[in-house]
Design a protein around this motif. Structure first.
Motif, mmCIF file in Angstrom:
data_model
loop_
_atom_site.group_PDB
_atom_site.id
_atom_site.type_symbol
_atom_site.label_atom_id
_atom_site.label_comp_id
_atom_site.label_asym_id
_atom_site.label_seq_id
_atom_site.Cartn_x
_atom_site.Cartn_y
_atom_site.Cartn_z
ATOM 1 N N VAL A 123 -52.871 8.993 6.099
ATOM 2 C CA VAL A 123 -51.710 9.198 5.750
ATOM 3 C C VAL A 123 -50.713 10.227 6.327
ATOM 4 N N ARG A 124 -51.399 11.648 6.461
ATOM 5 C CA ARG A 124 -50.406 12.652 7.774
ATOM 6 C C ARG A 124 -50.498 11.102 9.282
ATOM 7 N N SER A 125 -51.432 10.264 9.595
ATOM 8 C CA SER A 125 -50.776 9.557 10.948
ATOM 9 C C SER A 125 -50.030 8.175 10.459
ATOM 10 N N PHE A 126 -50.081 7.788 9.715
ATOM 11 C CA PHE A 126 -49.696 6.628 9.281
ATOM 12 C C PHE A 126 -47.852 7.220 8.834
ATOM 13 N N LEU A 127 -47.375 8.321 8.510
ATOM 14 C CA LEU A 127 -46.119 8.588 8.641
ATOM 15 C C LEU A 127 -45.574 9.399 9.833
ATOM 16 N N GLU A 128 -46.820 9.894 10.562
ATOM 17 C CA GLU A 128 -46.047 10.253 11.504
ATOM 18 C C GLU A 128 -45.924 8.954 12.260
ATOM 19 N N ASN A 129 -46.231 7.733 12.450
ATOM 20 C CA ASN A 129 -46.371 6.007 13.085
ATOM 21 C C ASN A 129 -45.091 5.890 12.612
ATOM 22 N N ASN A 130 -44.506 6.661 11.345
ATOM 23 C CA ASN A 130 -43.192 5.930 10.780
ATOM 24 C C ASN A 130 -42.152 6.724 10.475
ATOM 25 N N ARG A 131 -42.426 7.845 11.891
ATOM 26 C CA ARG A 131 -41.255 8.907 12.183
ATOM 27 C C ARG A 131 -41.189 10.425 11.467
ATOM 28 N N LEU A 132 -41.733 10.359 10.447
ATOM 29 C CA LEU A 132 -41.451 11.106 9.192
ATOM 30 C C LEU A 132 -42.757 12.528 9.638
ATOM 31 N N THR A 133 -42.567 13.368 10.446
ATOM 32 C CA THR A 133 -43.385 14.387 10.848
ATOM 33 C C THR A 133 -41.927 15.841 11.452
ATOM 34 N N GLN A 134 -42.967 16.737 11.613
ATOM 35 C CA GLN A 134 -42.348 17.882 11.205
ATOM 36 C C GLN A 134 -41.566 18.085 12.569
ATOM 37 N N GLY A 135 -39.793 18.706 12.039
ATOM 38 C CA GLY A 135 -38.874 18.612 13.459
ATOM 39 C C GLY A 135 -38.355 16.521 12.925
ATOM 40 N N ALA A 136 -38.101 16.879 12.025
ATOM 41 C CA ALA A 136 -37.660 14.510 11.662
ATOM 42 C C ALA A 136 -36.460 15.582 11.083
ATOM 43 N N MET A 137 -34.824 14.765 11.449
ATOM 44 C CA MET A 137 -34.056 15.100 10.985
ATOM 45 C C MET A 137 -34.355 14.069 9.878
ATOM 46 N N TRP A 138 -33.528 14.573 8.253
ATOM 47 C CA TRP A 138 -33.302 13.749 6.832
ATOM 48 C C TRP A 138 -33.076 12.550 6.975
ATOM 49 N N SER A 139 -32.070 12.450 8.038
ATOM 50 C CA SER A 139 -30.697 11.455 8.007
ATOM 51 C C SER A 139 -31.473 10.338 8.509
ATOM 52 N N GLY A 140 -32.611 10.411 9.415
ATOM 53 C CA GLY A 140 -32.954 9.373 10.107
ATOM 54 C C GLY A 140 -34.755 8.542 9.004
ATOM 55 N N ILE A 141 -34.934 9.378 8.329
ATOM 56 C CA ILE A 141 -36.096 8.606 7.335
ATOM 57 C C ILE A 141 -35.129 8.209 5.515
ATOM 58 N N ASP A 142 -35.873 6.105 5.974
ATOM 59 C CA ASP A 142 -35.739 5.538 4.771
ATOM 60 C C ASP A 142 -36.574 5.991 3.974
ATOM 61 N N ARG A 143 -36.789 6.906 2.607
ATOM 62 C CA ARG A 143 -38.030 7.229 1.892
ATOM 63 C C ARG A 143 -38.334 6.537 0.944
ATOM 64 N N ASP A 144 -37.280 5.187 0.967
ATOM 65 C CA ASP A 144 -37.427 4.512 0.024
ATOM 66 C C ASP A 144 -38.144 3.080 0.605
ATOM 67 N N LYS A 145 -37.859 3.242 1.620
ATOM 68 C CA LYS A 145 -38.214 1.933 2.494
ATOM 69 C C LYS A 145 -39.857 1.722 2.899
ATOM 70 N N LEU A 146 -40.031 3.931 3.404
ATOM 71 C CA LEU A 146 -40.891 4.202 3.635
ATOM 72 C C LEU A 146 -42.496 4.118 2.643
ATOM 73 N N CYS A 147 -41.966 4.263 1.100
ATOM 74 C CA CYS A 147 -42.937 4.026 0.469
ATOM 75 C C CYS A 147 -43.166 2.912 -0.035
ATOM 76 N N TRP A 148 -42.002 2.179 0.207
ATOM 77 C CA TRP A 148 -42.583 0.654 -0.235
ATOM 78 C C TRP A 148 -43.519 0.457 0.438
ATOM 79 N N GLU A 149 -43.700 0.875 2.301
ATOM 80 C CA GLU A 149 -44.507 0.563 4.055
ATOM 81 C C GLU A 149 -46.195 0.629 3.408
ATOM 82 N N MET A 150 -45.873 2.487 2.194
ATOM 83 C CA MET A 150 -47.282 3.098 2.540
ATOM 84 C C MET A 150 -48.079 1.920 0.792
ATOM 85 N N MET A 151 -47.510 1.299 -0.003
ATOM 86 C CA MET A 151 -48.147 1.471 -0.674
ATOM 87 C C MET A 151 -48.154 -0.492 -0.711
ATOM 88 N N SER A 152 -47.621 -1.245 0.531
ATOM 89 C CA SER A 152 -48.121 -2.272 1.067
ATOM 90 C C SER A 152 -49.755 -1.907 2.417
#
Length: 323
Positions: A123-152
């Protein structure tokens, strides 16, 4: 309401004494000088006025043979007067508030809950590949889109949501219910015991890879900003990456450095003796056996091998039964 405004801008209660107070009062009214709550005293009177007004009374009081003095100070300006020399203190508070507000715009920690069959590393590897890492800005993360991509991407995920809890990204996962594929009556009908043969080949000449050179490169990391400490990086055959973050009370902060190792390999030919060749062939056969007969019981087995100058061929005959 008038009293509240007076407290906000400040006012003083003063006393006039030693002169002609009637002439002084008439002079104030004549020149629209606002004094209120006039109360006569034995030698003059007391009244209330604003701070600005009081500063103009000394000259007029002297002209009428008297003196004014402050009896009481009221209002916000007098309460905060002692803090005028503490500018640095208030500037520090404002700066601290701005820094905290700025840091809250970054992801400091990632928490994953609800995953049982799906590994946390995956899961952490997938999140890192989609820019959700420690130090990332919240404004640059589309949480809804990332959730759909994880379920897919993962069949084991039925539902996922990424909550923002302060500076922590809390990934809540609901996994799908595994299908019960245990033996049914229909599957158990017919023959459940059968024969299988497996073959594995090991060659005498083997290529071995050896590390010829190792180069290390470091990069400073401050939240999502990375500053390389090198001018040029030579790409190797194998790359290793390790992240070293500042830890306070077992909490990793997105501040530290990244160390990358680039390893260059060289290959060399090695000739195996008969004992080594047979051991390699047996190891290959065992690997194939575990892969092919997973979930089955081996009732009987017969292993044979032939060796020549180039290779070893090993054959296994098995009688197996499904569990």
């Amino acid at each position: 309401m008038t009293y509240l405004f007076s407290l906000l801008f400040g006012f003083v209660e003063f006393e006039f004494y030693g002169g002609f107070h009637e002439d002084f009062i008439n002079d104030c009214f004549k020149n629209d000088i606002d004094i209120k709550n006039i109360a006569l005293t034995e030698n003059g009177f007391r009244a209330v006025c604003s701070i600005k007004t009081y500063k103009t009374l000394h000259t007029r009081a002297y002209a009428h043979g008297g003196v004014v003095r402050i009896i009481r100070k009221r209002g916000l300006p007098f309460r905060t007067a002692s803090l005028k020399n503490r500018t640095g203190f208030f500037a520090g508070i404002i700066a601290c508030a701005l820094i905290i507000s700025f840091l809250e715009g970054f992801v400091w920690n990632i928490e994953i809950v609800g995953n049982h069959r799906l590994g946390e590393t995956t899961v952490r590897s997938f999140l890192e590949n989609n820019r959700l890492t420690q130090g990332a800005m919240w404004s640059g993360i589309d949480r809804d889109k990332l959730c759909w991509e994880m379920m897919s991407a993962f069949d084991d995920i039925a539902w996922v949501h990424i909550n923002k809890t302060g500076t922590t990204a809390r990934v809540e996962i609901n996994e799908t219910t595994p299908r019960d594929e245990s033996g049914s009556e229909e599957r158990l009908k017919g023959i459940t015991v059968y024969r299988r043969e497996l073959e594995a080949i090991a060659y005498r000449e083997q290529k071995q890879l050896r590390i010829r050179d190792i180069n290390s490169y470091k990069t400073l990391k401050f939240f999502s900003v990375e500053i390389p400490l090198y001018i040029h990086k030579q790409k190797g055959d194998i790359s290793d990456k390790s992240i070293h973050l500042l830890t306070i009370k077992n909490v990793e902060l997105p501040i530290g450095y990244v160390e990358e190792s680039e390893k260059k390999l060289t290959s060399a030919s090695v000739m195996l003796n008969d004992r080594q060749l047979l051991a390699l062939a047996q190891k290959k056969l065992e690997t194939a056996q575990k892969k092919e007969f997973d979930g089955c019981e081996i009732i009987n087995s017969s292993i044979k091998h032939t060796t020549d100058k180039d290779k070893c061929v090993i054959t296994g005959s098995y009688i197996i039964r499904e569990k």
